[in-house]
Design a protein around this motif. Structure first.
Motif, PDB file in Angstrom:
ATOM      1  N   LEU A  73       3.437  -0.786  -2.404  1.00 39.03           N
ATOM      2  CA  LEU A  73       4.693  -0.427  -2.946  1.00 39.03           C
ATOM      3  C   LEU A  73       4.518   0.140  -4.067  1.00 39.03           C
ATOM      4  O   LEU A  73       5.142   1.319  -4.590  1.00 39.03           O
ATOM      5  CB  LEU A  73       5.650  -1.509  -2.986  1.00 39.03           C
ATOM      6  CG  LEU A  73       7.069  -1.499  -3.433  1.00 39.03           C
ATOM      7  CD1 LEU A  73       7.874  -0.521  -2.808  1.00 39.03           C
ATOM      8  CD2 LEU A  73       7.656  -2.633  -3.564  1.00 39.03           C
ATOM      9  N   VAL A  74       3.821  -0.345  -5.150  1.00 40.43           N
ATOM     10  CA  VAL A  74       3.487   0.172  -6.306  1.00 40.43           C
ATOM     11  C   VAL A  74       2.702   1.481  -6.295  1.00 40.43           C
ATOM     12  O   VAL A  74       3.038   2.467  -6.886  1.00 40.43           O
ATOM     13  CB  VAL A  74       2.678  -0.816  -7.186  1.00 40.43           C
ATOM     14  CG1 VAL A  74       2.517  -0.120  -8.545  1.00 40.43           C
ATOM     15  CG2 VAL A  74       3.604  -2.009  -7.348  1.00 40.43           C
ATOM     16  N   TYR A  75       1.981   1.373  -5.276  1.00 41.33           N
ATOM     17  CA  TYR A  75       0.995   2.895  -5.294  1.00 41.33           C
ATOM     18  C   TYR A  75       1.886   4.180  -4.919  1.00 41.33           C
ATOM     19  O   TYR A  75       1.875   5.046  -5.424  1.00 41.33           O
ATOM     20  CB  TYR A  75      -0.019   2.383  -4.387  1.00 41.33           C
ATOM     21  CG  TYR A  75      -0.967   3.752  -3.985  1.00 41.33           C
ATOM     22  CD1 TYR A  75      -2.197   3.714  -4.676  1.00 41.33           C
ATOM     23  CD2 TYR A  75      -0.845   4.918  -3.556  1.00 41.33           C
ATOM     24  CE1 TYR A  75      -3.153   4.529  -4.360  1.00 41.33           C
ATOM     25  CE2 TYR A  75      -1.646   5.781  -3.249  1.00 41.33           C
ATOM     26  CZ  TYR A  75      -3.018   5.919  -3.671  1.00 41.33           C
ATOM     27  OH  TYR A  75      -3.831   6.731  -3.569  1.00 41.33           O
ATOM     28  N   GLY A 128      -3.098   0.909 -10.860  1.00 39.65           N
ATOM     29  CA  GLY A 128      -4.217   1.704 -11.448  1.00 39.65           C
ATOM     30  C   GLY A 128      -4.760   2.589 -10.358  1.00 39.65           C
ATOM     31  O   GLY A 128      -5.156   3.740 -10.460  1.00 39.65           O
ATOM     32  N   ASP A 129      -5.008   1.973  -9.304  1.00 39.41           N
ATOM     33  CA  ASP A 129      -5.310   2.813  -8.116  1.00 39.41           C
ATOM     34  C   ASP A 129      -4.352   4.155  -7.789  1.00 39.41           C
ATOM     35  O   ASP A 129      -5.055   5.101  -7.444  1.00 39.41           O
ATOM     36  CB  ASP A 129      -5.281   1.786  -6.690  1.00 39.41           C
ATOM     37  CG  ASP A 129      -5.753   2.443  -5.456  1.00 39.41           C
ATOM     38  OD1 ASP A 129      -6.552   3.408  -5.660  1.00 39.41           O
ATOM     39  OD2 ASP A 129      -5.426   1.683  -4.609  1.00 39.41           O
ATOM     40  N   ALA A 130      -3.238   3.991  -7.873  1.00 37.18           N
ATOM     41  CA  ALA A 130      -2.390   5.337  -7.611  1.00 37.18           C
ATOM     42  C   ALA A 130      -2.680   6.447  -8.586  1.00 37.18           C
ATOM     43  O   ALA A 130      -2.462   7.577  -8.344  1.00 37.18           O
ATOM     44  CB  ALA A 130      -0.893   4.654  -7.967  1.00 37.18           C
ATOM     45  N   MET A 131      -3.217   5.890  -9.820  1.00 38.51           N
ATOM     46  CA  MET A 131      -3.639   7.409 -10.676  1.00 38.51           C
ATOM     47  C   MET A 131      -5.137   7.856 -10.285  1.00 38.51           C
ATOM     48  O   MET A 131      -5.454   8.993 -10.908  1.00 38.51           O
ATOM     49  CB  MET A 131      -3.690   6.623 -12.138  1.00 38.51           C
ATOM     50  CG  MET A 131      -2.449   5.996 -12.470  1.00 38.51           C
ATOM     51  SD  MET A 131      -2.500   5.485 -14.261  1.00 38.51           S
ATOM     52  CE  MET A 131      -0.870   4.749 -14.234  1.00 38.51           C
ATOM     53  N   THR A 132      -5.829   7.323  -9.220  1.00 39.76           N
ATOM     54  CA  THR A 132      -6.975   7.800  -9.188  1.00 39.76           C
ATOM     55  C   THR A 132      -7.145   9.393  -8.241  1.00 39.76           C
ATOM     56  O   THR A 132      -7.803  10.269  -8.601  1.00 39.76           O
ATOM     57  CB  THR A 132      -8.127   6.770  -8.440  1.00 39.76           C
ATOM     58  OG1 THR A 132      -7.669   6.617  -7.336  1.00 39.76           O
ATOM     59  CG2 THR A 132      -8.139   5.831  -9.669  1.00 39.76           C
ATOM     60  N   ASN A 372       0.760  12.321  -0.538  1.00 38.87           N
ATOM     61  CA  ASN A 372      -0.073  10.954  -0.664  1.00 38.87           C
ATOM     62  C   ASN A 372       0.763   9.952  -0.550  1.00 38.87           C
ATOM     63  O   ASN A 372       0.546   8.674   0.019  1.00 38.87           O
ATOM     64  CB  ASN A 372      -0.509  10.689  -2.009  1.00 38.87           C
ATOM     65  CG  ASN A 372      -2.040   9.790  -2.009  1.00 38.87           C
ATOM     66  OD1 ASN A 372      -2.620   9.886  -0.956  1.00 38.87           O
ATOM     67  ND2 ASN A 372      -2.682   9.450  -2.807  1.00 38.87           N
ATOM     68  N   MET A 373       2.283   9.681  -0.737  1.00 37.25           N
ATOM     69  CA  MET A 373       3.157   9.043  -0.886  1.00 37.25           C
ATOM     70  C   MET A 373       3.741   8.837   0.671  1.00 37.25           C
ATOM     71  O   MET A 373       3.874   7.495   1.162  1.00 37.25           O
ATOM     72  CB  MET A 373       4.629   9.361  -1.670  1.00 37.25           C
ATOM     73  CG  MET A 373       5.602   8.288  -1.590  1.00 37.25           C
ATOM     74  SD  MET A 373       7.041   8.705  -2.487  1.00 37.25           S
ATOM     75  CE  MET A 373       7.576  10.415  -1.524  1.00 37.25           C
ATOM     76  N   GLY A 374       3.418   9.754   1.359  1.00 33.56           N
ATOM     77  CA  GLY A 374       3.675   9.522   3.022  1.00 33.56           C
ATOM     78  C   GLY A 374       2.935   8.292   3.760  1.00 33.56           C
ATOM     79  O   GLY A 374       3.473   7.467   4.401  1.00 33.56           O
ATOM     80  N   GLY A 375       1.424   8.460   3.544  1.00 33.21           N
ATOM     81  CA  GLY A 375       0.440   7.621   4.095  1.00 33.21           C
ATOM     82  C   GLY A 375       0.805   6.095   3.902  1.00 33.21           C
ATOM     83  O   GLY A 375       0.761   5.079   4.511  1.00 33.21           O
ATOM     84  N   ALA A 378       4.210   4.467   5.032  1.00 31.39           N
ATOM     85  CA  ALA A 378       3.959   4.054   6.357  1.00 31.39           C
ATOM     86  C   ALA A 378       3.056   2.785   6.552  1.00 31.39           C
ATOM     87  O   ALA A 378       3.267   1.801   7.299  1.00 31.39           O
ATOM     88  CB  ALA A 378       3.509   5.132   7.383  1.00 31.39           C
ATOM     89  N   SER A 379       2.076   2.925   5.795  1.00 29.33           N
ATOM     90  CA  SER A 379       1.003   1.519   5.709  1.00 29.33           C
ATOM     91  C   SER A 379       1.674   0.419   5.261  1.00 29.33           C
ATOM     92  O   SER A 379       1.561  -0.898   5.854  1.00 29.33           O
ATOM     93  CB  SER A 379      -0.241   1.957   4.800  1.00 29.33           C
ATOM     94  OG  SER A 379      -0.749   2.969   5.244  1.00 29.33           O
ATOM     95  N   MET A 380       2.317   0.523   4.304  1.00 30.00           N
ATOM     96  CA  MET A 380       3.314  -0.577   3.643  1.00 30.00           C
ATOM     97  C   MET A 380       4.396  -0.984   4.531  1.00 30.00           C
ATOM     98  O   MET A 380       4.387  -2.401   4.759  1.00 30.00           O
ATOM     99  CB  MET A 380       3.946  -0.104   2.185  1.00 30.00           C
ATOM    100  CG  MET A 380       5.019  -1.357   1.760  1.00 30.00           C
ATOM    101  SD  MET A 380       5.739  -0.593   0.289  1.00 30.00           S
ATOM    102  CE  MET A 380       6.607   0.945   0.989  1.00 30.00           C
TER     103      MET A 380
END
Length: 442
Positions: A73-75, A128-132, A372-375, A378-380
């Motif tokens: 969700l954060v990502y 942090g992962d979201a920024m990579t 990138n938000m799409g996948g 869906a995963s969340m």
């Protein structure tokens, strides 16, 4: 015939202002990808520790899934802000912040005394992962010629996905060798290492290829809103998002959390055998990614058929696995499922190949964020739904995993709706670019 040379969306030839590429570019890009590699290790480490986490924090399936749901969700929520940050601040600053945050998140997870503090740690890790990944995509466009963009993007995804191997082969063994705290705290040292290397060696762009400074009119809230709105209006951006939505999540759900419990609890396998099957998913991802990258580079018209074919085969394999008569599915079927799930990651990368030509350089970060938000959305959704259904049905994995088919059907309907519109816009841009380069003698 639809080769890369004849396709309107084919990779662009090198231009006079293009970055030179070369060994220096490979080295700097490699430094950036190493940060993404470590982020993937931290992101997927819970996938091999799901059963341990349930015992450590005394939680059920729904509460366990909340770890990954909150992280994703954060990502997902950070994708567009991160895209804007990368467009404005550059790669190094955003990657540095990301490495600090995901390292603190992994370290906090190691020492969390309670379920609540562990949740906060995973949220910090997700931030942090979201920024990579978006930063690494931007780094590739700054250091390599435009014609190398699709290949560099695919390679970044493949190298990053190799971080799953560390989770399944190393983190899993550490958990059962040195225990929870030592395993997660020890892995956090990898974050410190890549942070130091990045601070020393990473540069946003080669000398002589500095991006022009943003004019004052490009720094207000209205401009940011306009960037997002213009990017979203492009059908290629929306198609890329739905491609990512539809293809990525089946493998993510399996690797990130529910694969190990499904194989151990529902299929009666040992943890070692289950880990080997999850490793096969990652190895298949790498192999299929190399094939998909070459096919798309030569035949851009193959993008949608590859995506839809991957979705169809994935649905068929899950259907076969879940409907097999008897208590356990045969090992050959589980191995085939793992190989097919390995194609999901490379198929999701095709989404960026739709968004990239649809947007100018100033919007590439924003466009990548939307895709990138799409996948991850869906995963969340799938992670949460599987957890809830497991609790409602008494751990009936056959019912719980049926949520995969619902999300796939939604995604395919959107891909088919946007496909023709995107191709038409690509042809219009292709014709316009040729008109601009025609010089009429006078």
């Amino acid at each position: 015939m639809s080769s890369a040379a004849s396709s309107p969306s084919a990779a662009a030839p090198s231009l006079p202002g293009d970055p030179p590429g070369g060994r220096r570019a490979v080295f700097v890009w490699g430094v950036g990808v190493s940060v993404y590699f470590v982020a993937i290790i931290f992101r997927t480490s819970l996938g091999v520790a799901g059963l341990d986490a349930a015992d450590r924090f005394h939680v059920n399936a729904s509460a366990l899934s909340t770890f990954s749901i909150l992280q994703l969700l954060v990502y997902a929520g950070m994708q567009i802000p991160v895209g804007l940050m990368v467009d404005r601040l550059g790669t190094k600053k955003v990657l540095t912040l990301g490495a600090v945050l995901f390292t603190l998140g992994q370290l906090g997870f190691a020492f969390s005394p309670s379920y609540g503090t562990a949740l906060l740690s995973r949220a910090l890790l997700g931030c942090g992962d979201a920024m990579t990944f978006i930063s690494v995509l931007r780094l590739g466009t700054r250091w390599f010629p435009a014609r190398r963009g699709p290949f560099v993007g695919q390679m970044a995804g493949l190298v990053g996905m190799a971080g799953n191997l560390v989770s399944t082969l190393v983190i899993a063994r550490l958990l059962h060798g040195v225990g929870w705290t030592a395993a997660f705290a020890g892995s956090a040292l990898a974050g410190v290492f890549v942070l130091v290397v990045m601070l020393v060696f990473l540069k946003d762009h080669p000398e002589g290829h500095e991006p022009p400074p943003l004019p004052a009119s490009h720094r207000g809230v209205a401009y940011v809103r306009g960037q997002i709105a213009e990017t979203w209006r492009e059908p290629g951006s929306r198609l890329g998002m739905w491609v990512h939505f539809t293809t990525q999540f089946p493998a993510m759900v399996f690797l990130l959390l529910w694969g190990m419990p499904f194989l151990v609890e529902a299929q009666g396998l040992s943890r070692g055998t289950a880990g080997e099957i999850m490793t096969l998913v990652v190895l298949s991802n790498i192999a299929v990614g190399l094939v998909y990258g070459q096919v798309i580079a030569r035949h851009h018209a193959a993008r949608v058929p590859l995506v839809l074919g991957t979705v169809l085969v994935t649905a068929l394999m899950w259907g076969l696995t879940l409907s097999w008569p008897g208590a356990h599915t045969p090992m050959p079927v589980l191995l085939a499922l793992a190989v097919v799930l390995g194609a999901c990651g490379p198929a999701s990368m095709v989404g960026f190949d739709f968004a990239r030509p649809a947007n100018p350089p100033a919007r590439q970060g924003t466009a990548s964020g939307i895709v990138n938000m799409g996948g991850f959305t869906a995963s969340m959704t799938a992670l949460f739904a599987v957890g809830v259904l497991l609790d409602l049905t008494g751990d009936n994995y056959r019912v719980a995993f049926c949520v995969i088919f619902v999300l796939q059907a939604l995604g395919v309907s959107q891909i088919l709706r946007l496909r023709a519109r995107t191709v038409r816009r690509e042809r219009e841009r292709h014709v316009a670019s040729h008109v601009k380069t025609v010089h009429v003698p006078v």
